[in-house]
Design a protein around this motif. Structure first.
Motif, short mmCIF file in Angstrom:
data_model
loop_
_atom_site.label_atom_id
_atom_site.label_comp_id
_atom_site.label_asym_id
_atom_site.label_seq_id
_atom_site.Cartn_x
_atom_site.Cartn_y
_atom_site.Cartn_z
N ARG A 167 -9.70 15.03 19.28
CA ARG A 167 -9.87 14.71 17.86
C ARG A 167 -9.52 13.24 17.60
O ARG A 167 -10.20 12.55 16.84
CB ARG A 167 -9.00 15.62 16.99
N GLN A 168 -8.46 12.77 18.24
CA GLN A 168 -8.07 11.37 18.06
C GLN A 168 -9.09 10.43 18.68
O GLN A 168 -9.39 9.36 18.13
CB GLN A 168 -6.69 11.12 18.67
N ALA A 169 -9.66 10.83 19.82
CA ALA A 169 -10.68 10.00 20.46
C ALA A 169 -11.89 9.85 19.55
O ALA A 169 -12.45 8.75 19.39
CB ALA A 169 -11.09 10.62 21.79
N PHE A 170 -12.32 10.94 18.93
CA PHE A 170 -13.44 10.87 18.00
C PHE A 170 -13.11 9.91 16.85
O PHE A 170 -13.94 9.08 16.46
CB PHE A 170 -13.75 12.27 17.44
N TYR A 171 -11.90 10.05 16.31
CA TYR A 171 -11.45 9.21 15.20
C TYR A 171 -11.52 7.73 15.59
O TYR A 171 -12.12 6.91 14.87
CB TYR A 171 -10.02 9.62 14.83
N GLN A 172 -10.91 7.39 16.73
CA GLN A 172 -10.81 5.98 17.12
C GLN A 172 -12.12 5.40 17.63
O GLN A 172 -12.28 4.18 17.72
CB GLN A 172 -9.70 5.80 18.15
N ALA A 173 -13.08 6.27 17.94
CA ALA A 173 -14.37 5.78 18.42
C ALA A 173 -15.30 5.38 17.28
O ALA A 173 -16.30 4.69 17.50
CB ALA A 173 -15.04 6.86 19.27
N ILE A 174 -14.99 5.81 16.05
CA ILE A 174 -15.89 5.56 14.92
C ILE A 174 -15.71 4.15 14.37
O ILE A 174 -14.62 3.76 13.97
CB ILE A 174 -15.65 6.61 13.81
N ASP A 175 -16.80 3.40 14.37
CA ASP A 175 -16.80 2.02 13.87
C ASP A 175 -16.93 2.06 12.35
O ASP A 175 -18.02 1.98 11.79
CB ASP A 175 -17.96 1.26 14.50
N ILE A 176 -15.79 2.18 11.68
CA ILE A 176 -15.80 2.36 10.23
C ILE A 176 -16.27 1.11 9.49
O ILE A 176 -16.87 1.20 8.41
CB ILE A 176 -14.39 2.79 9.74
N GLU A 177 -16.04 -0.07 10.06
CA GLU A 177 -16.47 -1.31 9.39
C GLU A 177 -17.98 -1.44 9.36
O GLU A 177 -18.56 -1.93 8.39
CB GLU A 177 -15.84 -2.53 10.06
N THR A 178 -18.64 -1.01 10.43
CA THR A 178 -20.10 -1.02 10.45
C THR A 178 -20.65 -0.07 9.41
O THR A 178 -21.63 -0.36 8.71
CB THR A 178 -20.63 -0.65 11.84
N ILE A 179 -20.02 1.09 9.27
CA ILE A 179 -20.44 2.04 8.24
C ILE A 179 -20.26 1.42 6.86
O ILE A 179 -21.14 1.50 5.99
CB ILE A 179 -19.66 3.36 8.36
N ARG A 180 -19.12 0.77 6.64
CA ARG A 180 -18.84 0.17 5.33
C ARG A 180 -19.82 -0.95 4.99
O ARG A 180 -20.38 -0.99 3.89
CB ARG A 180 -17.41 -0.38 5.29
N GLU A 210 5.38 14.39 2.99
CA GLU A 210 5.61 15.09 4.26
C GLU A 210 4.36 15.87 4.69
O GLU A 210 3.97 15.85 5.87
CB GLU A 210 6.80 16.03 4.13
N ALA A 211 3.74 16.54 3.73
CA ALA A 211 2.55 17.35 4.05
C ALA A 211 1.39 16.46 4.49
O ALA A 211 0.68 16.77 5.46
CB ALA A 211 2.16 18.18 2.84
N MET A 212 1.17 15.36 3.78
CA MET A 212 0.07 14.47 4.13
C MET A 212 0.28 13.83 5.49
O MET A 212 -0.66 13.66 6.28
CB MET A 212 -0.09 13.39 3.05
N LYS A 213 1.53 13.47 5.79
CA LYS A 213 1.85 12.89 7.10
C LYS A 213 1.62 13.93 8.20
O LYS A 213 1.11 13.60 9.29
CB LYS A 213 3.30 12.43 7.10
N MET A 214 1.96 15.16 7.93
CA MET A 214 1.78 16.24 8.89
C MET A 214 0.30 16.40 9.25
O MET A 214 -0.08 16.47 10.42
CB MET A 214 2.33 17.53 8.27
N HIS A 215 -0.55 16.46 8.21
CA HIS A 215 -1.99 16.59 8.44
C HIS A 215 -2.54 15.37 9.16
O HIS A 215 -3.40 15.48 10.06
CB HIS A 215 -2.71 16.77 7.10
N GLN A 216 -2.05 14.21 8.80
CA GLN A 216 -2.50 12.97 9.42
C GLN A 216 -2.13 12.95 10.91
O GLN A 216 -2.96 12.59 11.76
CB GLN A 216 -1.88 11.79 8.68
N ASP A 217 -0.90 13.34 11.22
CA ASP A 217 -0.46 13.36 12.62
C ASP A 217 -1.23 14.39 13.44
O ASP A 217 -1.49 14.17 14.63
CB ASP A 217 1.04 13.68 12.70
N ASP A 218 -1.59 15.50 12.81
CA ASP A 218 -2.37 16.54 13.51
C ASP A 218 -3.82 16.13 13.71
O ASP A 218 -4.52 16.73 14.54
CB ASP A 218 -2.37 17.84 12.70
#
Length: 526
Positions: free
Chosen positions: A301-314, A480-488
């Motif tokens: 899941r993290q690999a997918f996240y970090q592979a996405i070129d968000i600036e190109t999309i923007r 705390e809840a948002m950080k939890m979801h973010q870390d997961d």
């Protein structure tokens, strides 16, 4: 053969009708998609709710300033930690003339929480509704729930008598494709009523003659046109064939501004566009990996996240009409934490390393579900995501389709990897924590958590957040809840979408941050 006096009278009558028709004010709208149904409980999707919200009404609504205001309830207050007293508006009629009473509210509650409903999360915190008299009810919640009025602004009230007479006691189930009378015909208390329905082509609405309220609008008729092609939609606006169009293709914003015939209304939308992954099945439905589910591994899941070129999309896909986000809510929603709103860095090499550590050094194949007529440049975004993931060996089999079939598919959870957008309609983070991040369960919890991400600790925190009245304590729990979801990496947030509407000069509208368009606020000039 009519006599001369009768003929003269008939001619005069026709001339009068033609004169009145000529004086009628028509509002012509063009949208890239359609409401999939006129049943207000069948799909919790903004376009459907904004269309049906002009026909049906909630107990509590939002005004032109987006603040809570009275609708079918004139006032409300907490009489006990878990009890809300609502006084209902008197002398209100449904379009067929039937009086509105407490029985309709209780019926609509049962309908919204029952089989086939897609709006269960709006009433999921309600334990029961007690009728005090025809115009007074007590809403009993499962726990202290101070934001109840915020939550029910899109829960619309239907006529018990009409639904029973038309075999529409249950809402249509978008997952099964079942339709009923409420799909095509309406009977609300709102300012407009449906006159003509041609799904995915056009629908016509006329002003209700027995509406209880005063309208800040001179509109007598609304013609809602479905124009999927961007160029055709823009041409219709510039030629004067339509008065309002939404959304404006981001590549045409400046062109419309230069043309001078219409105004472009822009602003931040409460909507966040994100990606979800099936994290429940032991084997993905649509992948070449058999016997296991790669998305159960956080490294993937993290690999997918970090592979996405968000600036190109923007910059290229969205033409700067989007704001990249690291959270599932934008800054305008209560509970936003600026210190958490940071995306993981775009890093293809780091993503490749994570994939290798997870046992997929050469990547894998997976199908991605995406709409092509719901969000701004939705299918283009998905294509950009696919291109980014190809750099780490992931082959995306993209299936982009009209939302009519797309929602039916993903709401049935027949997906492995998908795009979705979400507006926190309560302007409070609970409306994301409960339906999007919560473990799928009773009362609408996790109803739109289509990949079934689950963290019991987050569920417990969500319940505490729902009932906490001390704002400092509540904000700490939200953080705390948002950080939890973010870390997961429960989901992959992409960006906050920007509103782009185009309005013919001489027409005034109110643009709300949830992308709703109440026709009762629209004035059409000559």
């Amino acid at each position: 053969m009519p006599t001369k006096p009768r003929l003269a009278a008939l001619t005069a009558s026709l001339l009068l009708a033609a004169c009145l028709s000529a004086q009628a004010v028509t509002l012509r709208i063009a949208n890239q998609g359609d409401a999939t149904s006129l049943d207000p409980h069948s799909l919790q999707e903004s376009l459907q709710l904004t269309v049906t919200g002009n026909v049906y009404e909630p107990l509590v609504t939002r005004g032109a300033d987006f603040k809570l205001t009275a609708a079918l309830a004139t006032d409300w207050k907490q009489t006990a930690p878990t009890v809300w007293r609502f006084n209902l508006r008197k002398n209100v009629q449904f379009h067929d003339g039937t009086p509105f009473t407490a029985d309709d509210v209780i019926f609509s509650y049962d309908r919204a929480r029952g089989e086939g409903s897609d709006v269960k999360s709006y009433v999921g915190q309600i334990k029961q509704i007690n009728k005090i008299d025809d115009h007074t009810i007590d809403v009993v919640t499962t726990m202290p729930f101070p934001i109840l009025p915020d939550l029910i602004t899109n829960w619309y009230i239907m006529s018990k008598k009409w639904c029973e007479a038309n075999q529409a006691v249950r809402p249509v189930d978008r997952r099964k494709g079942i339709e009923n009378a409420a799909s095509f015909r309406t009977n609300g208390t709102g300012p407009f009523r449906a006159r003509e329905r041609q799904p995915n082509v056009r629908s016509v609405f006329t002003r209700s003659p027995n509406y209880w309220g005063k309208l800040d609008s001179n509109v007598d008729e609304v013609v809602f046109n479905v124009v999927g092609n961007d160029a055709t939609r823009v041409a219709a606006l510039l030629s004067g064939e339509v008065d309002v169009m939404e959304p404006v293709p981001v590549q045409d914003v400046e062109r419309i501004k230069r043309d001078g015939k219409a105004n472009v209304l822009q602003g931040p939308e409460l909507r966040v566009i994100f990606l979800g992954m099936d994290q429940k099945r032991d084997e993905l439905l649509f992948s070449n990996i058999k016997g296991k589910n790669p998305f159960k591994d956080k490294r993937v899941r993290q690999a997918f996240y970090q592979a996405i070129d968000i600036e190109t999309i923007r910059t290229r896909v969205m033409r700067n009409s989007a704001i990249p986000v690291g959270l599932m809510i934008p800054p305008q929603v209560r509970g936003y934490a600026k210190d958490l709103d940071k995306r993981l860095p775009y890093d293809t090499e780091a993503a490749k390393k994570l994939m290798a550590e997870a046992g997929y050094p050469n990547g894998f194949e997976v199908k991605m579900n995406c709409p092509n007529d719901r969000y701004v440049n939705d299918s283009d975004i998905c294509q950009a995501v696919a291109a980014s993931l190809a750099r780490i060996g992931v082959k995306i089999n993209l299936e982009a389709e009209t939302k009519a079939t797309y929602f039916q598919k993903i709401l049935s959870r027949n997906t492995s990897f998908y795009m979705l957008g979400w507006v926190a309609s309560t302007v409070d983070v609970h409306n994301v924590l409960f339906p999007i991040m919560g473990t799928p369960g009773e009362g609408g919890r996790g109803q739109f958590n289509l990949g079934a991400y689950s963290n019991p600790k987050l569920d417990a925190l969500t319940d505490q957040i729902a009932s906490e009245v001390d704002d400092t304590k509540r904000m700490a729990m939200i953080h705390e809840a948002m950080k939890m979801h973010q870390d997961d990496i429960g989901h992959i947030p992409l960006h906050q979408q920007t509103l782009n509407w185009a309005v013919r000069k001489g027409v005034t509208v109110v643009q709300l941050p949830d992308n709703f368009m109440p026709w009762k606020f629209i004035q059409v000039g000559k």
